[in-house]
Design a protein around this motif. Structure first.
Motif, mmCIF file in Angstrom:
data_model
loop_
_atom_site.group_PDB
_atom_site.id
_atom_site.type_symbol
_atom_site.label_atom_id
_atom_site.label_comp_id
_atom_site.label_asym_id
_atom_site.label_seq_id
_atom_site.Cartn_x
_atom_site.Cartn_y
_atom_site.Cartn_z
ATOM 1 N N LYS A 137 27.410 32.735 40.388
ATOM 2 C CA LYS A 137 27.452 33.302 39.035
ATOM 3 C C LYS A 137 26.763 34.664 38.957
ATOM 4 O O LYS A 137 27.307 35.604 38.375
ATOM 5 C CB LYS A 137 26.823 32.328 38.039
ATOM 6 N N PRO A 138 25.552 34.804 39.530
ATOM 7 C CA PRO A 138 24.911 36.124 39.488
ATOM 8 C C PRO A 138 25.730 37.209 40.198
ATOM 9 O O PRO A 138 25.742 38.355 39.755
ATOM 10 C CB PRO A 138 23.573 35.900 40.196
ATOM 11 N N VAL A 139 26.397 36.817 41.289
ATOM 12 C CA VAL A 139 27.205 37.788 42.037
ATOM 13 C C VAL A 139 28.363 38.273 41.180
ATOM 14 O O VAL A 139 28.643 39.483 41.083
ATOM 15 C CB VAL A 139 27.737 37.163 43.340
ATOM 16 N N ILE A 140 29.036 37.322 40.529
ATOM 17 C CA ILE A 140 30.180 37.669 39.688
ATOM 18 C C ILE A 140 29.727 38.482 38.480
ATOM 19 O O ILE A 140 30.380 39.451 38.081
ATOM 20 C CB ILE A 140 30.927 36.396 39.245
ATOM 21 N N THR A 141 28.615 38.096 37.905
ATOM 22 C CA THR A 141 28.071 38.844 36.759
ATOM 23 C C THR A 141 27.720 40.272 37.162
ATOM 24 O O THR A 141 27.977 41.224 36.412
ATOM 25 C CB THR A 141 26.824 38.138 36.209
ATOM 26 N N CYS A 142 27.140 40.402 38.346
ATOM 27 C CA CYS A 142 26.787 41.734 38.846
ATOM 28 C C CYS A 142 28.045 42.574 39.072
ATOM 29 O O CYS A 142 28.102 43.743 38.679
ATOM 30 C CB CYS A 142 25.989 41.602 40.138
ATOM 31 N N LEU A 143 29.058 41.965 39.708
ATOM 32 C CA LEU A 143 30.312 42.675 39.956
ATOM 33 C C LEU A 143 30.980 43.082 38.646
ATOM 34 O O LEU A 143 31.520 44.180 38.519
ATOM 35 C CB LEU A 143 31.268 41.796 40.766
ATOM 36 N N LYS A 144 30.900 42.183 37.680
ATOM 37 C CA LYS A 144 31.496 42.464 36.383
ATOM 38 C C LYS A 144 30.806 43.652 35.717
ATOM 39 O O LYS A 144 31.465 44.534 35.160
ATOM 40 C CB LYS A 144 31.383 41.220 35.493
ATOM 41 N N SER A 145 29.480 43.691 35.793
ATOM 42 C CA SER A 145 28.721 44.790 35.191
ATOM 43 C C SER A 145 29.027 46.117 35.873
ATOM 44 O O SER A 145 29.220 47.145 35.211
ATOM 45 C CB SER A 145 27.217 44.498 35.276
ATOM 46 N N VAL A 146 29.083 46.068 37.204
ATOM 47 C CA VAL A 146 29.374 47.290 37.958
ATOM 48 C C VAL A 146 30.788 47.791 37.665
ATOM 49 O O VAL A 146 31.017 48.995 37.478
ATOM 50 C CB VAL A 146 29.196 47.056 39.472
ATOM 51 N N LEU A 147 31.743 46.845 37.607
ATOM 52 C CA LEU A 147 33.127 47.226 37.344
ATOM 53 C C LEU A 147 33.288 47.781 35.925
ATOM 54 O O LEU A 147 34.063 48.715 35.699
ATOM 55 C CB LEU A 147 34.058 46.031 37.555
ATOM 56 N N LEU A 148 32.566 47.221 34.973
ATOM 57 C CA LEU A 148 32.612 47.742 33.609
ATOM 58 C C LEU A 148 32.066 49.169 33.553
ATOM 59 O O LEU A 148 32.628 50.032 32.863
ATOM 60 C CB LEU A 148 31.812 46.840 32.663
ATOM 61 N N THR A 149 30.973 49.387 34.280
ATOM 62 C CA THR A 149 30.400 50.736 34.337
ATOM 63 C C THR A 149 31.378 51.708 34.976
ATOM 64 O O THR A 149 31.594 52.827 34.495
ATOM 65 C CB THR A 149 29.086 50.732 35.137
ATOM 66 N N TYR A 150 31.968 51.256 36.085
ATOM 67 C CA TYR A 150 32.962 52.087 36.767
ATOM 68 C C TYR A 150 34.136 52.394 35.841
ATOM 69 O O TYR A 150 34.593 53.547 35.767
ATOM 70 C CB TYR A 150 33.485 51.379 38.021
ATOM 71 N N THR A 151 34.630 51.376 35.144
ATOM 72 C CA THR A 151 35.795 51.552 34.275
ATOM 73 C C THR A 151 35.512 52.557 33.168
ATOM 74 O O THR A 151 36.372 53.364 32.816
ATOM 75 C CB THR A 151 36.215 50.204 33.651
ATOM 76 N N PHE A 152 34.284 52.522 32.637
ATOM 77 C CA PHE A 152 33.916 53.487 31.607
ATOM 78 C C PHE A 152 33.929 54.906 32.173
ATOM 79 O O PHE A 152 34.457 55.838 31.548
ATOM 80 C CB PHE A 152 32.536 53.161 31.037
ATOM 81 N N VAL A 153 33.344 55.073 33.378
ATOM 82 C CA VAL A 153 33.331 56.389 34.019
ATOM 83 C C VAL A 153 34.759 56.826 34.340
ATOM 84 O O VAL A 153 35.122 58.001 34.176
ATOM 85 C CB VAL A 153 32.474 56.361 35.302
ATOM 86 N N PHE A 154 35.578 55.884 34.777
ATOM 87 C CA PHE A 154 36.980 56.170 35.082
ATOM 88 C C PHE A 154 37.722 56.615 33.822
ATOM 89 O O PHE A 154 38.541 57.542 33.854
ATOM 90 C CB PHE A 154 37.640 54.921 35.675
#
Length: 248
Positions: free
Chosen positions: A11-28
């Motif tokens: 769960k922490p791994v997926i949550t971390c990936l989700k947070s990073v991907l959301l940040t990336y998507t915003f920058v994208f």
């Protein structure tokens, strides 16, 4: 099926990936706005030069505007897919990112390969514009005047190019060709010594290369940036699938 303890550990791994991907998507998404702005800027700042190129070359800024719009829409979709944690949406997001990456990459390569052809095309069109030059509202004649005034140049290679035109035999050089446009009499127009010494072709191509390199650099940077999104989307989708983890 993974054990409950294993699922809790991931769960922490997926949550971390989700947070990073959301940040990336915003920058994208922001990069899409940047790409859109660059396309508009390129169209405005290079409009006078594009008017002396073939129609295919003039479509470059519109391609960037279109790409920027697609990136903005895709970024919005990626944000929605990440929040939902939908595996098929994440896979589709990764596929679309890959497709755009390939399109931008191919466009950059084609532009690099045919850059000399664009120069040759511009030189021949500029020479033709000089031969057909007139003082009416012809867009090519207006482009010649704008280029000569803005870049302080005259003719294609130098002022002597005007001596081979019909316009020169009738009226001399254009006022935009004078060294001092604010103090250029009728007699000065018929005196080649009053013309600017530098030709326009080298200055125009140097200006276009300088400004297009900015456009190409930003576009290529955004294209490479998409690789991060592809990797993150695939990883998050794989973790969700393997661990049968659903996000609400």
């Amino acid at each position: 099926m993974a054990s409950p303890s294993r699922r809790l550990q991931t769960k922490p791994v997926i949550t971390c990936l989700k947070s990073v991907l959301l940040t990336y998507t915003f920058v994208f998404w922001v990069s899409g706005i940047v790409l859109l702005a660059v396309g508009i800027w390129g169209r405005v700042s290079l409009a006078v030069y594009f008017s002396l190129l073939d129609e295919k070359a003039t479509n470059v800024p519109f391609v960037l505007v279109g790409a920027g719009t697609v990136v903005v829409l895709l970024g919005t979709f990626g944000c929605f897919a990440t929040c939902r944690g939908s595996t098929w949406m994440l896979k589709l997001y990764a596929m679309l990112l890959s497709l755009i990456f390939l399109i931008v990459l191919v466009a950059a390569i084609v532009g690099f390969v045919f850059r000399h052809e664009i120069k040759t095309n511009f030189e021949s069109n500029l020479d033709l514009a000089l031969k057909n030059y007139n003082v009416t509202a012809d867009r090519h004649s207006e482009a010649v005047d704008t280029i000569q005034s803005r870049l302080h140049c005259c003719g294609v290679q130098n002022y002597s190019d005007w001596e081979r035109t019909e316009y020169f035999s009738q009226k001399g050089i254009p006022r935009s060709c004078c060294k001092n446009q604010n103090d250029c009499s009728e007699d000065d127009l018929k005196d080649p010594n009053k013309a600017k010494l530098k030709g326009c072709f080298f200055l125009v191509t140097s200006t276009m290369e300088s400004e297009m390199s900015i456009v190409a650099g930003i576009s290529f940077g955004i294209a490479c940036f998409q690789l991060i999104g592809i990797i993150l989307s695939c990883c998050l989708s794989r973790y969700i699938t393997n661990n049968q983890y659903e996000m609400v």
